[in-house]
Scaffold this motif. Sequence first.
Motif, PDB file in Angstrom:
ATOM      1  N   ASP A 161       0.897  -1.102  -0.079  1.00 32.07           N
ATOM      2  CA  ASP A 161       0.052   0.142  -0.205  1.00 32.07           C
ATOM      3  C   ASP A 161       0.870   1.288  -0.104  1.00 32.07           C
ATOM      4  OD1 ASP A 161      -1.630   1.938   0.564  1.00 32.07           O
ATOM      5  OD2 ASP A 161      -2.561   0.977   2.015  1.00 32.07           O
ATOM      6  N   ARG A 162       0.653   2.141  -1.113  1.00 30.81           N
ATOM      7  CA  ARG A 162       1.699   3.193  -0.910  1.00 30.81           C
ATOM      8  C   ARG A 162       1.692   4.454  -0.052  1.00 30.81           C
ATOM      9  NH1 ARG A 162      -0.649   6.193  -6.645  1.00 30.81           N
ATOM     10  NH2 ARG A 162      -0.349   8.012  -5.846  1.00 30.81           N
ATOM     11  N   VAL A 163       0.339   4.347   0.580  1.00 34.46           N
ATOM     12  CA  VAL A 163       0.460   5.298   1.614  1.00 34.46           C
ATOM     13  C   VAL A 163       0.368   4.513   3.126  1.00 34.46           C
ATOM     14  CG1 VAL A 163      -0.805   6.880   0.342  1.00 34.46           C
ATOM     15  CG2 VAL A 163      -2.287   5.311   1.659  1.00 34.46           C
ATOM     16  N   ASN A 164       0.899   3.626   3.282  1.00 30.92           N
ATOM     17  CA  ASN A 164       0.897   2.809   4.636  1.00 30.92           C
ATOM     18  C   ASN A 164       2.374   2.874   5.320  1.00 30.92           C
ATOM     19  OD1 ASN A 164       0.951   1.137   6.626  1.00 30.92           O
ATOM     20  ND2 ASN A 164      -0.344  -0.365   5.929  1.00 30.92           N
ATOM     21  N   ASP A 165       2.479   3.652   6.205  1.00 26.24           N
ATOM     22  CA  ASP A 165       3.573   4.204   6.790  1.00 26.24           C
ATOM     23  C   ASP A 165       4.446   2.838   7.298  1.00 26.24           C
ATOM     24  OD1 ASP A 165       3.045   6.676   6.088  1.00 26.24           O
ATOM     25  OD2 ASP A 165       2.674   7.114   8.479  1.00 26.24           O
ATOM     26  N   ARG A 166       3.636   1.866   7.830  1.00 28.52           N
ATOM     27  CA  ARG A 166       4.290   0.656   8.646  1.00 28.52           C
ATOM     28  C   ARG A 166       4.906  -0.214   7.562  1.00 28.52           C
ATOM     29  NH1 ARG A 166      -0.342  -1.850  11.696  1.00 28.52           N
ATOM     30  NH2 ARG A 166       1.031  -3.590  11.966  1.00 28.52           N
ATOM     31  N   ILE A 167       4.523  -0.204   6.215  1.00 34.43           N
ATOM     32  CA  ILE A 167       5.128  -1.076   5.367  1.00 34.43           C
ATOM     33  C   ILE A 167       6.022  -0.303   4.233  1.00 34.43           C
ATOM     34  CG2 ILE A 167       4.121  -3.210   5.531  1.00 34.43           C
ATOM     35  CD1 ILE A 167       2.064  -1.978   3.345  1.00 34.43           C
ATOM     36  N   ALA A 168       6.247   1.075   4.419  1.00 33.26           N
ATOM     37  CA  ALA A 168       6.891   1.993   3.560  1.00 33.26           C
ATOM     38  C   ALA A 168       8.601   1.335   3.163  1.00 33.26           C
ATOM     39  CB  ALA A 168       6.837   3.305   4.172  1.00 33.26           C
ATOM     40  N   HIS A 169       8.989   0.681   3.904  1.00 35.71           N
ATOM     41  CA  HIS A 169      10.441   0.319   3.590  1.00 35.71           C
ATOM     42  C   HIS A 169      10.408  -0.935   2.519  1.00 35.71           C
ATOM     43  CE1 HIS A 169       8.525  -2.505   6.619  1.00 35.71           C
ATOM     44  NE2 HIS A 169       9.633  -3.458   6.286  1.00 35.71           N
ATOM     45  N   LEU A 170       9.098  -1.361   2.366  1.00 33.38           N
ATOM     46  CA  LEU A 170       9.027  -2.529   1.346  1.00 33.38           C
ATOM     47  C   LEU A 170       8.782  -2.050  -0.078  1.00 33.38           C
ATOM     48  CD1 LEU A 170       6.839  -5.103   3.447  1.00 33.38           C
ATOM     49  CD2 LEU A 170       9.454  -5.143   3.066  1.00 33.38           C
ATOM     50  N   TYR A 171       8.316  -0.789  -0.078  1.00 34.06           N
ATOM     51  CA  TYR A 171       8.177  -0.070  -1.447  1.00 34.06           C
ATOM     52  C   TYR A 171       9.192   0.268  -2.189  1.00 34.06           C
ATOM     53  CZ  TYR A 171       5.526   3.044  -4.585  1.00 34.06           C
ATOM     54  OH  TYR A 171       5.009   3.575  -5.889  1.00 34.06           O
ATOM     55  N   GLU A 172       9.745  -0.702  -2.830  1.00 33.57           N
ATOM     56  CA  GLU A 172      11.156  -0.319  -3.430  1.00 33.57           C
ATOM     57  C   GLU A 172      11.030  -0.223  -5.127  1.00 33.57           C
ATOM     58  OE1 GLU A 172      14.269  -2.674  -0.912  1.00 33.57           O
ATOM     59  OE2 GLU A 172      12.651  -4.002  -1.569  1.00 33.57           O
ATOM     60  N   PRO A 173      11.325   0.866  -5.718  1.00 30.88           N
ATOM     61  CA  PRO A 173      11.379   1.255  -6.986  1.00 30.88           C
ATOM     62  C   PRO A 173      12.247   0.427  -7.661  1.00 30.88           C
ATOM     63  CG  PRO A 173      11.182   3.108  -5.762  1.00 30.88           C
ATOM     64  CD  PRO A 173      11.463   2.262  -4.744  1.00 30.88           C
ATOM     65  N   THR A 174      13.401  -0.114  -7.185  1.00 32.77           N
ATOM     66  CA  THR A 174      14.501  -0.932  -7.839  1.00 32.77           C
ATOM     67  C   THR A 174      14.125  -2.243  -7.595  1.00 32.77           C
ATOM     68  OG1 THR A 174      15.783  -0.538  -5.775  1.00 32.77           O
ATOM     69  CG2 THR A 174      16.122   0.955  -7.921  1.00 32.77           C
ATOM     70  N   HIS A 175      13.031  -2.996  -7.144  1.00 34.47           N
ATOM     71  CA  HIS A 175      12.770  -4.217  -7.062  1.00 34.47           C
ATOM     72  C   HIS A 175      12.946  -4.789  -8.636  1.00 34.47           C
ATOM     73  CE1 HIS A 175      10.951  -7.945  -6.366  1.00 34.47           C
ATOM     74  NE2 HIS A 175      10.815  -7.669  -5.112  1.00 34.47           N
ATOM     75  N   PRO A 176      13.681  -6.030  -8.612  1.00 36.55           N
ATOM     76  CA  PRO A 176      14.062  -6.697  -9.898  1.00 36.55           C
ATOM     77  C   PRO A 176      12.292  -6.746 -10.720  1.00 36.55           C
ATOM     78  CG  PRO A 176      15.037  -7.844  -8.411  1.00 36.55           C
ATOM     79  CD  PRO A 176      14.531  -6.840  -7.541  1.00 36.55           C
ATOM     80  N   ALA A 177      11.272  -6.953  -9.850  1.00 35.26           N
ATOM     81  CA  ALA A 177      10.105  -7.216 -10.661  1.00 35.26           C
ATOM     82  C   ALA A 177       9.611  -5.856 -11.331  1.00 35.26           C
ATOM     83  CB  ALA A 177       8.939  -7.311  -9.629  1.00 35.26           C
TER      84      ALA A 177
ATOM     85  N   PRO B 161      17.340  -5.385  -4.644  1.00 29.86           N
ATOM     86  CA  PRO B 161      16.683  -4.015  -4.658  1.00 29.86           C
ATOM     87  C   PRO B 161      17.714  -3.016  -4.212  1.00 29.86           C
ATOM     88  CG  PRO B 161      14.887  -5.570  -3.729  1.00 29.86           C
ATOM     89  CD  PRO B 161      16.459  -6.145  -3.797  1.00 29.86           C
ATOM     90  N   LYS B 162      18.393  -3.317  -3.056  1.00 29.53           N
ATOM     91  CA  LYS B 162      19.197  -2.603  -2.504  1.00 29.53           C
ATOM     92  C   LYS B 162      20.676  -2.182  -3.440  1.00 29.53           C
ATOM     93  CE  LYS B 162      17.064  -2.386   1.660  1.00 29.53           C
ATOM     94  NZ  LYS B 162      15.970  -3.370   1.267  1.00 29.53           N
ATOM     95  N   GLU B 163      20.945  -3.383  -3.808  1.00 28.29           N
ATOM     96  CA  GLU B 163      22.177  -3.273  -4.794  1.00 28.29           C
ATOM     97  C   GLU B 163      21.948  -2.502  -6.143  1.00 28.29           C
ATOM     98  OE1 GLU B 163      23.801  -7.143  -5.276  1.00 28.29           O
ATOM     99  OE2 GLU B 163      24.085  -7.315  -2.825  1.00 28.29           O
ATOM    100  N   ILE B 164      20.692  -2.706  -6.536  1.00 30.78           N
ATOM    101  CA  ILE B 164      20.315  -2.066  -7.617  1.00 30.78           C
ATOM    102  C   ILE B 164      20.266  -0.533  -7.432  1.00 30.78           C
ATOM    103  CG2 ILE B 164      18.830  -1.654  -9.729  1.00 30.78           C
ATOM    104  CD1 ILE B 164      17.792  -4.702  -9.191  1.00 30.78           C
ATOM    105  N   TYR B 165      19.745  -0.090  -6.361  1.00 28.23           N
ATOM    106  CA  TYR B 165      19.536   1.045  -5.947  1.00 28.23           C
ATOM    107  C   TYR B 165      21.194   1.807  -5.858  1.00 28.23           C
ATOM    108  CZ  TYR B 165      18.571   5.620  -3.445  1.00 28.23           C
ATOM    109  OH  TYR B 165      18.688   6.721  -3.400  1.00 28.23           O
ATOM    110  N   ALA B 166      21.938   1.147  -5.088  1.00 33.53           N
ATOM    111  CA  ALA B 166      23.413   1.529  -5.115  1.00 33.53           C
ATOM    112  C   ALA B 166      23.999   1.696  -6.234  1.00 33.53           C
ATOM    113  CB  ALA B 166      24.080   0.422  -4.083  1.00 33.53           C
ATOM    114  N   LYS B 167      23.653   0.926  -7.174  1.00 35.71           N
ATOM    115  CA  LYS B 167      24.216   1.121  -8.513  1.00 35.71           C
ATOM    116  C   LYS B 167      23.647   2.561  -9.174  1.00 35.71           C
ATOM    117  CE  LYS B 167      27.004  -2.302 -10.523  1.00 35.71           C
ATOM    118  NZ  LYS B 167      28.371  -1.612  -9.898  1.00 35.71           N
ATOM    119  N   CYS B 168      22.375   2.684  -9.004  1.00 37.62           N
ATOM    120  CA  CYS B 168      21.690   3.929  -9.833  1.00 37.62           C
ATOM    121  C   CYS B 168      22.484   5.040  -8.744  1.00 37.62           C
ATOM    122  CB  CYS B 168      20.306   3.895  -9.617  1.00 37.62           C
ATOM    123  SG  CYS B 168      19.591   2.657 -10.280  1.00 37.62           S
TER     124      CYS B 168
END
Length: 587
Positions: free
Chosen positions: A475-491, A569-576
């Motif tokens: 859920d894009r507006v749920n603070d509790r799971i905000a850390h799971l919202y990863e634009p660099t997820h391989p999916a 996702p974290k490694e892809i973010y680090a690359k970007c």
Amino acid sequence: MDTPKKDEVTVQGISASQGIAYGQIFVFIQSDVEVPNYQVDPEKRIAEVGRFEKALVTTRQQISKIKGEVEKNLGPEEALIFDAHLLVLEDQALIGETIREFETTGRNIETCFNQISTRYIQAFSEIDDEYLRERAGDIRDVAQRVLQNLLGQAENSLSRLADKRIIVANDVSPSDSASIDRSAALALVTDSGSRTSHAVIMARSMKVPAVVGVRDLTARVKNGDWALVDGYAGLIIVNPSEATLFRYGKIQEQKKTFESRLLKANSQPSVTLDGVAVALMANIERVEELGAVKEYQAEGIGLYRTEYLFLNSARIPTEQEQFLAYKTVAEALAPHPVIIRSLDLGGDKPMAGSPHLFPKEDNPFMGFRAIRFCLVHTDIFKDQLRAILLASAHGKVRLMYPMISGSEELAQANAVLAECKAELKARGQAFDEKMEVGAMIEIPSAATTTDILAKDCAFFSVGTNDLIQYLLAVDRVNDRIAHLYEPTHPAVIRTLKHIVDEAHKQNVPVSVCGEMAGDPVFAPLLLGLGIDGLSMSPAWLPTVKYIVRAMTMADARALAAEALTMSSPKEIYAKCDAFYRARVTVE
Ligand code: PEP
Ligand code: MG
């Protein structure tokens, strides 16, 4: 003897409008008017009702005046909230019940009105729906004004700030925020936590830093205290030390130098070092943002979120009202294109003025929203489509449907569009027969059927905000799971690649208009994946143009190719991030 130095106190809130301000605090407490309670002599009862009617008229005049000023200073859409306030004054149930209560009890009219309006406020504030709960705020705001007028009290002090001040308030109602002396407000800080409150929207449009959610700050500071507001980090530093002021002075200097570098580069074309042109467009919600669109030199509007015309309105805007807004935008941007998105109401954006159209849902993001709502309420949809078609005679207008989940929905929407075209022809009204029609790709089912949708779409725009939440079930507006919202997820990256490849096979261009497009760390990855254009909040254009001009498309493609082979996702973010930092430095 020197007065002892006060200790520096840092309070963390939520950033709501960027910028840094330093100055003295003005504490504004929105408190309820104290209401006297007494029995009215029987011979004075007619006069008592007359007093009530006079207070209603005065309140009406005051709100209409504020509405006029807001309209003049900030534009008609910012002023729509005051229509809702004027409607409260016309609420026959509220007024009738007050008079009945007075006739039955004989208590003074302030007491009766206070009692009835409090009951209404209570009822609205218990509704489990954010937008309807906000109506309680409207009624409270108007009721306080009526009571002030009955008791002959002056208007609030925000309109009479003696000097430039940081306003620290427990809460700021729309009419309080409208009366803020614009030349005297250095920053806005509120105890309450809403980033989308009207006051914060005003702060943003006034380009004043704002921080919300500082809990009981109003109780801990007093008028005249010195404070520093960091609207970037959402911090208030009360009694800042010399060292803090020095540090912030430096940060401000660096930010200014970097911003002026960005702005200088912004007048240059949006072309990579190896000569590839990249279309950078703007996302807007209101006609009033056109100034910023011009200032930051967008090459068109990639997303006009039209629901904002409806959201704060007490009623559905008419075809003519919508046409005027769309025409203004089309004319201002011509010959550049303007992509007008049809209504994306519902879900987390129900329409305040029409709660009956949006019954409460358990799962609003997967619910009755956007194109699903429009295909049921075709009268509302058709008014909008005709308005968009009419505006197409005044510039390069394109129509885009939100939340398309598959080809049948697209076909249904296009059938309604065809009816609208026939109606306009019958009326003899002009429109662009070749107006391009496209779809947002923001639902996984649309992403996987891009090849099918491409047959009937002239363009696609990827709504990464929604696409990510649906792909990752976050859920894009749920603070509790905000850390799971990863634009660099391989999916996400694989899905973007699939969309681009399938669309390009049929020569359909793909842009991105979600928040990812305006993030300079992600922009190279998107372009490397083959995205043709990026659309973002106007203020982000210079930053994104800067990285476009500092990179080669060949490097961006290599970055995307590498990201596609990675799993974290974290490694892809680090690359970007490394890609960005290697090309853009802030001294
Ligand atoms: C998106 O989903 O990415 C998008 C641009 O639309 P909105 O944020 O209005 O849902
Ligand atoms: Mg969306």
